[in-house]
Scaffold this active site. Structure first.
Site, PDB file in Angstrom:
ATOM      1  CE  LYS A  53      24.820  34.937  -3.838  1.00  0.00           C
ATOM      2  NZ  LYS A  53      26.018  34.732  -4.651  1.00  0.00           N
TER       3      LYS A  53
ATOM      4  CE  LYS B  80      28.203  26.969  -1.936  1.00  0.00           C
ATOM      5  NZ  LYS B  80      29.411  28.031  -2.379  1.00  0.00           N
TER       6      LYS B  80
ATOM      7  CB  THR C 151      27.132  30.931  -4.920  1.00  0.00           C
ATOM      8  OG1 THR C 151      28.129  30.453  -4.035  1.00  0.00           O
ATOM      9  CG2 THR C 151      25.944  30.360  -4.884  1.00  0.00           C
TER      10      THR C 151
END
Length: 303
Positions: A247, A178, A103
């Site tokens: 994150k 995503k 990601t």
């Protein structure tokens, strides 16, 4: 390096996700070279039939298709830079296609894709959903960004690892999709937690409330999959950490800021996920955030 099939794939990052993807590639008939800085991960790879490589550059030397499963965009940049320094991503090197399942950040992927394409190599941002179980079973969902020609080149490897391959646009599009998805997951965890806290405070147990939610319009993957499998049994072992979720929420908010998109709910969600408000450390499984029984600083009952 060649075999009877002539199909060598590489995997860099052999944690729970990378090891699962490498195993799926093996089952599909690929010879697989892998690297991870952890000696234990290298040993597990060897036992599974994955050829352990001493460095990431050795993986590039062995394979034409290289899967990255790394924590951050900075790690991706380091791996690509090392391969470039080794001459493996130059204009005269054999064509390679890199499938970055991390990601990561859309702008980083776009820059890497453009630079590598000029030298005859492909770079796809291909973040995944499905967790370690999906990686191990080859049933991941892939959100794919990149040029059609490199998508075609990577398709045999992608099909070995994933049940759903969603090509959502040019380079960077997979990362955007995503981050949007994981922003929703973080939000759904908070809203589902609050719904169950309210139900229990008003005399309806969490399991009974979930039966209703999952039969009605309030359901989500969090309520249908995560709560029954990891929260209510109190195993809290989904394989995805609170730090990684923080994150991803941070990256989603940074993306929103860069394109001028206000997201007041995401801003509040980020505050609730922060350690001082959730009580969770980065290493904790993110399922702990959904625990209705936890005594969280943010959820002190009003009197």
């Amino acid at each position: 390096m060649a075999t009877e099939t002539g199909r060598w794939a590489g995997v860099i990052g052999l944690g729970s996700m990378g090891f699962g993807m490498a195993s799926s590639l093996l089952r599909a008939g690929f010879e697989v070279a892998g690297h991870d800085p952890s000696p234990a991960a290298q040993d597990r790879a060897r036992e599974a039939g994955i050829a352990p490589m001493a460095t990431a550059e050795d993986v590039f030397a062995a394979a034409e298709v290289i899967v990255l499963s790394l924590p951050t965009a900075a790690h991706v940049l380091d791996v690509i830079a090392a391969a470039q320094d080794a001459g493996q991503l130059g204009a005269n090197a054999r064509a390679r296609v890199i499938i970055d399942t991390s990601t990561s950040e859309a702008e980083v992927s776009r820059k890497l894709s453009a630079a590598l394409d000029e030298r005859g190599h492909g770079f796809l941002d291909a973040p995944v959903s499905g967790g370690p179980a999906g990686a191990a079973s080859g049933q991941l969902s892939v959100m794919l960004g990149g040029d059609e020609k490199w998508v075609a080149a990577a398709m045999p490897a992608l099909e070995a690892m994933a049940a759903k391959i969603l090509h959502v646009g040019p380079s960077g599009a997979g990362n955007v999709a995503k981050l949007v998805n994981n922003m929703l997951v973080a939000s759904h965890m908070v809203t589902t937690l609050e719904a169950l806290r309210l139900a229990e405070a008003a005399g309806v147990g969490a399991e009974d409330a979930l039966r209703v939610i999952n039969s009605a319009t309030g359901r989500s993957a969090i309520s249908e999959i995560h709560y029954p499998n990891w929260v209510l049994p109190r195993s809290f072992d989904s394989g995805f950490s609170t730090g990684l979720m923080r994150k991803d929420v941070r990256l989603a908010r940074e993306l929103a800021q860069s394109v001028g998109c206000a997201m007041p709910v995401a801003d509040l969600v980020a505050e609730l996920w922060a350690e001082e408000n959730s009580g969770l450390k980065d290493a904790d499984d993110f399922m702990h955030m959904g625990d209705p029984a936890a005594d969280r600083p943010s959820y002190k009952d009003s009197k």
